[in-house]
Enzyme design. Structure first.
Site, PDB file in Angstrom:
ATOM      1  N   GLU A  80       0.734  -1.290   0.099  1.00 32.31           N
ATOM      2  CA  GLU A  80       0.072   0.027  -0.014  1.00 32.31           C
ATOM      3  C   GLU A  80       0.788   1.238   0.265  1.00 32.31           C
ATOM      4  O   GLU A  80       1.668   1.441   0.835  1.00 32.31           O
ATOM      5  CB  GLU A  80      -0.973  -0.115   1.152  1.00 32.31           C
ATOM      6  CG  GLU A  80      -1.812  -1.248   1.229  1.00 32.31           C
ATOM      7  CD  GLU A  80      -3.012  -1.098   0.276  1.00 32.31           C
ATOM      8  OE1 GLU A  80      -3.158  -0.369  -0.337  1.00 32.31           O
ATOM      9  OE2 GLU A  80      -3.537  -2.395   0.059  1.00 32.31           O
ATOM     10  N   CYS A 143      -7.562  -0.820   8.406  1.00 35.98           N
ATOM     11  CA  CYS A 143      -6.343  -0.832   7.815  1.00 35.98           C
ATOM     12  C   CYS A 143      -6.008   0.462   7.263  1.00 35.98           C
ATOM     13  O   CYS A 143      -4.969   1.055   7.571  1.00 35.98           O
ATOM     14  CB  CYS A 143      -6.295  -1.884   6.681  1.00 35.98           C
ATOM     15  SG  CYS A 143      -6.139  -3.509   7.357  1.00 35.98           S
ATOM     16  N   HIS A 167      -0.877  -5.674   2.839  1.00 36.41           N
ATOM     17  CA  HIS A 167      -2.253  -6.175   3.064  1.00 36.41           C
ATOM     18  C   HIS A 167      -2.154  -7.671   2.413  1.00 36.41           C
ATOM     19  O   HIS A 167      -1.550  -7.908   1.549  1.00 36.41           O
ATOM     20  CB  HIS A 167      -3.293  -5.477   1.892  1.00 36.41           C
ATOM     21  CG  HIS A 167      -4.298  -4.774   2.627  1.00 36.41           C
ATOM     22  ND1 HIS A 167      -4.995  -3.612   2.152  1.00 36.41           N
ATOM     23  CD2 HIS A 167      -5.040  -5.053   3.697  1.00 36.41           C
ATOM     24  CE1 HIS A 167      -5.821  -3.301   3.272  1.00 36.41           C
ATOM     25  NE2 HIS A 167      -5.861  -4.244   4.208  1.00 36.41           N
TER      26      HIS A 167
END
Ligand code: PCA
Length: 221
Positions: A80, A143, A167
């Site tokens: 991410e 998250c 993730h």
């Protein structure tokens, strides 16, 4: 010795056994070369995550922060690259609470980016046969909420800490009962996380070396 903070999450919704929690526990048992590992598993709770990062960063001053969470339905490890200033006011956390607004911080930046250059890490993972991709959206649940807070705290505290959210796909135990979603075995998830952590520790060293010796300066002897 470098210091790394590794975080994961507990259960939520249909995720009765979050692999991020088990990975954190597994890596806590096995030393990582030249690294002091600090670990934290958060309940999937706005209340618990909010405010946690300024305190953890101030207490431990980690060189790197690697944050883990599961994305059921994903077949690849997702690197991410940013945390967004957004929340889903309809999504309850594990305490049954919701975030009241569709932004995390009314006065906050729209997003924060990781300081890491992710393409070389993605390529290194792929060279090892690990399905990985770069993502520009960690969603709008806990998250993203945690990543935004961590990156915001690092920026506000003017720290040089490298921070990344990874993730994870589901593993064999993530969802109880049969689910129609891709599975990546737990042992591969542990080794992938270890590789990413080691890569971050090395990448940070390389970056500082580059800053110490800019390309237009005479080569160090
Ligand atoms: N995954 C959720 C929250 C905790 C976790 O492991 C998410 O993707 O937001």
């Amino acid at each position: 010795m470098k210091r790394a903070l590794l975080t994961g999450f507990g259960p939520f919704g249909t995720v009765t056994d979050n692999p991020s929690q088990r990975i954190v526990e597994a890596l806590n048992q096995t030393p990582i070369e030249r690294c002091q590992l600090i670990t934290e598993v958060f309940p999937v709770s706005y209340h618990h995550v909010r405010g946690a990062f300024p305190a953890l960063l101030a207490e431990y001053s980690p060189d790197v922060v690697l944050m883990l969470g599961v994305a059921v339905g994903e077949s690849r490890f997702r690197l991410e690259q940013m945390g967004h200033n957004r929340a889903d006011p309809c999504a309850s956390d594990c305490e049954g609470r919701r975030w009241k607004t569709s932004v995390i911080d009314l006065a906050g930046a729209d997003f924060y980016l990781t300081g890491l250059v992710l393409a070389p890490l993605r390529d290194a993972l792929r060279e090892r046969g690990i399905a990985a991709c770069i993502s520009d959206s960690p969603g709008s649940y806990l998250c993203n909420f945690a990543y935004y807070h961590a990156l915001q705290a690092i920026a506000n505290m003017r720290m040089t800490t490298e921070c990344l959210f990874l993730h994870l796909p589901a593993d064999e135990r993530t969802v109880s009962g049969s689910g129609d979603h891709p599975i990546v075995p737990f042992h591969q998830q542990v080794e992938t996380t270890r590789f990413v952590l080691q890569w971050m520790l090395t990448a940070q060293r390389d970056r500082f070396q580059k800053e110490d010796f800019p390309h237009n300066a005479p080569a160090p002897r």
